[in-house]
Design a protein around this motif. Structure first.
Motif, PDB file in Angstrom:
ATOM      1  N   TYR A 208      -4.182   9.951  -4.717  1.00  0.00           N
ATOM      2  CA  TYR A 208      -2.967   9.448  -4.254  1.00  0.00           C
ATOM      3  C   TYR A 208      -2.238  10.267  -3.431  1.00  0.00           C
ATOM      4  N   PHE A 209      -2.381  11.642  -3.398  1.00  0.00           N
ATOM      5  CA  PHE A 209      -1.486  12.709  -2.562  1.00  0.00           C
ATOM      6  C   PHE A 209      -2.043  13.367  -1.702  1.00  0.00           C
ATOM      7  N   THR A 210      -0.881  13.878  -0.596  1.00  0.00           N
ATOM      8  CA  THR A 210      -0.774  14.843   0.068  1.00  0.00           C
ATOM      9  C   THR A 210      -0.145  16.069  -0.454  1.00  0.00           C
ATOM     10  N   VAL A 211      -0.824  17.102  -0.746  1.00  0.00           N
ATOM     11  CA  VAL A 211       0.177  18.044  -1.440  1.00  0.00           C
ATOM     12  C   VAL A 211       0.180  19.229  -0.451  1.00  0.00           C
ATOM     13  N   GLY A 212       1.610  19.950  -0.711  1.00  0.00           N
ATOM     14  CA  GLY A 212       1.928  21.160  -0.097  1.00  0.00           C
ATOM     15  C   GLY A 212       2.078  22.174  -1.226  1.00  0.00           C
ATOM     16  N   VAL A 213       2.178  23.383  -0.885  1.00  0.00           N
ATOM     17  CA  VAL A 213       2.732  24.512  -1.666  1.00  0.00           C
ATOM     18  C   VAL A 213       3.740  25.318  -1.200  1.00  0.00           C
ATOM     19  N   THR A 214       4.705  25.501  -1.777  1.00  0.00           N
ATOM     20  CA  THR A 214       6.179  25.997  -1.221  1.00  0.00           C
ATOM     21  C   THR A 214       5.817  27.279  -0.755  1.00  0.00           C
ATOM     22  N   ASP A 215       5.042  28.128  -1.254  1.00  0.00           N
ATOM     23  CA  ASP A 215       4.557  29.665  -0.779  1.00  0.00           C
ATOM     24  C   ASP A 215       3.820  29.485   0.493  1.00  0.00           C
ATOM     25  N   TYR A 216       3.307  28.424   0.856  1.00  0.00           N
ATOM     26  CA  TYR A 216       2.763  28.203   2.317  1.00  0.00           C
ATOM     27  C   TYR A 216       3.402  26.904   2.921  1.00  0.00           C
ATOM     28  N   PHE A 217       4.586  27.009   2.951  1.00  0.00           N
ATOM     29  CA  PHE A 217       5.781  25.892   3.497  1.00  0.00           C
ATOM     30  C   PHE A 217       5.106  25.393   4.735  1.00  0.00           C
ATOM     31  N   ASN A 218       5.011  26.614   5.676  1.00  0.00           N
ATOM     32  CA  ASN A 218       4.942  25.965   7.097  1.00  0.00           C
ATOM     33  C   ASN A 218       3.710  25.411   7.530  1.00  0.00           C
TER      34      ASN A 218
ATOM     35  N   PRO B 272       0.865  -1.094   0.187  1.00  0.00           N
ATOM     36  CA  PRO B 272      -0.104   0.110  -0.014  1.00  0.00           C
ATOM     37  C   PRO B 272       0.813   1.256  -0.103  1.00  0.00           C
ATOM     38  N   PHE B 273       0.410   2.313  -0.368  1.00  0.00           N
ATOM     39  CA  PHE B 273       1.328   3.578  -0.987  1.00  0.00           C
ATOM     40  C   PHE B 273       0.482   4.901  -0.577  1.00  0.00           C
ATOM     41  N   HIS B 274       0.997   5.809  -0.330  1.00  0.00           N
ATOM     42  CA  HIS B 274       0.719   7.087  -0.413  1.00  0.00           C
ATOM     43  C   HIS B 274       1.681   8.193  -0.683  1.00  0.00           C
ATOM     44  N   TYR B 275       1.493   9.088  -1.656  1.00  0.00           N
ATOM     45  CA  TYR B 275       2.346  10.073  -2.101  1.00  0.00           C
ATOM     46  C   TYR B 275       2.136  11.252  -1.357  1.00  0.00           C
TER      47      TYR B 275
END
Length: 239
Positions: free
Chosen positions: A164-174, A74-77
């Motif tokens: 499939y993903f949990t995604v972040g945004v560099t401009d909202y890094f914290n 099983p996987f998660h990106y």
């Protein structure tokens, strides 16, 4: 989220991934790395196939979507998306001055967009545009060898992010790290930003024409970035 899943950090170049890598390395001990040249990447990733996959906790690297299909787990990106103009500027000056890699010539950003098209144009969408069941079609060897030779498909990229993903945004890094850490159950979120290019100019120092050219060459990444920003803002409302 169940810890039995392999966490796959799809590190898109110049999206603050080195900082995230440091956080991940505090959380997981059994990690397969997909960095370096073809032979190094292949050796690192292939040794966890078969029986050894049972102990694998995390995969990290400049590896596009689809690597999961070579491991029976099983996987998660997870990944970060960056504002495309900022990413291209950062990429150009990183390649220009970093002695670790073969540097580019000081040809200017406009020529860089054309001469280094694979890395500089819609790379974020490309990384997300592969099919989910690649192992039935492409060997791991060819997956790594031709990993950047993918036609960017925005619809498929967004569908993969959703599924499939949990995604972040560099401009909202914290904020992205807090949301990501909560979802994945991370406990060690003490970090300092790494691999920051302090010598590069800001967007405000570029001509309007050059900024518009970068946006035009990265039109799919611009839409992908907008989607990711809206997703983060929606998650914040529920935080």
């Amino acid at each position: 989220m169940a810890t039995s899943k392999v966490i796959i950090f799809m590190h898109i170049p110049k999206t603050a991934g080195t900082t995230l890598r440091g956080i991940i390395e505090q959380e997981y001990s059994e990690i397969a790395y997909g960095y370096g040249g073809f032979k190094e990447e292949y050796n690192n990733l292939s040794r966890y196939m078969g029986n050894r996959a049972s102990g694998l906790q995390c995969i990290i690297g400049h590896i596009p979507f689809g690597i999961h299909s070579y491991y029976n787990r099983p996987f998660h990106y997870i990944t970060f998306i960056r504002e495309p103009v900022d990413r291209v500027i950062s990429l150009y000056y990183y390649r220009l001055y970093n002695k670790k890699y073969l540097p580019v010539e000081d040809i200017g950003l406009e020529k860089f967009l054309n001469n280094y098209y694979t890395q500089a144009c819609n790379l974020q969408t490309k990384f997300l545009s592969r099919d989910a069941d690649l192992a039935d079609m492409v060997s791991l060897e060819n997956f790594i060898k031709y990993k950047n030779e993918v036609k960017p498909d925005l619809e498929k990229a967004i569908d993969n992010l959703e599924r499939y993903f949990t995604v972040g945004v560099t401009d909202y890094f914290n904020v992205s790290i807090l949301l990501m850490g909560r979802e994945l159950g991370w406990n060690k979120l003490d970090y300092r930003q790494k691999n920051v290019n302090l010598g590069r100019p800001g967007k405000e120092e570029l001509s309007t024409g050059l900024i518009e050219l970068i946006k035009e060459k990265n039109s799919l990444d611009m839409k992908l970035y907008s989607y990711a920003c809206n997703k983060i803002k929606s998650q914040l409302k529920d935080y």
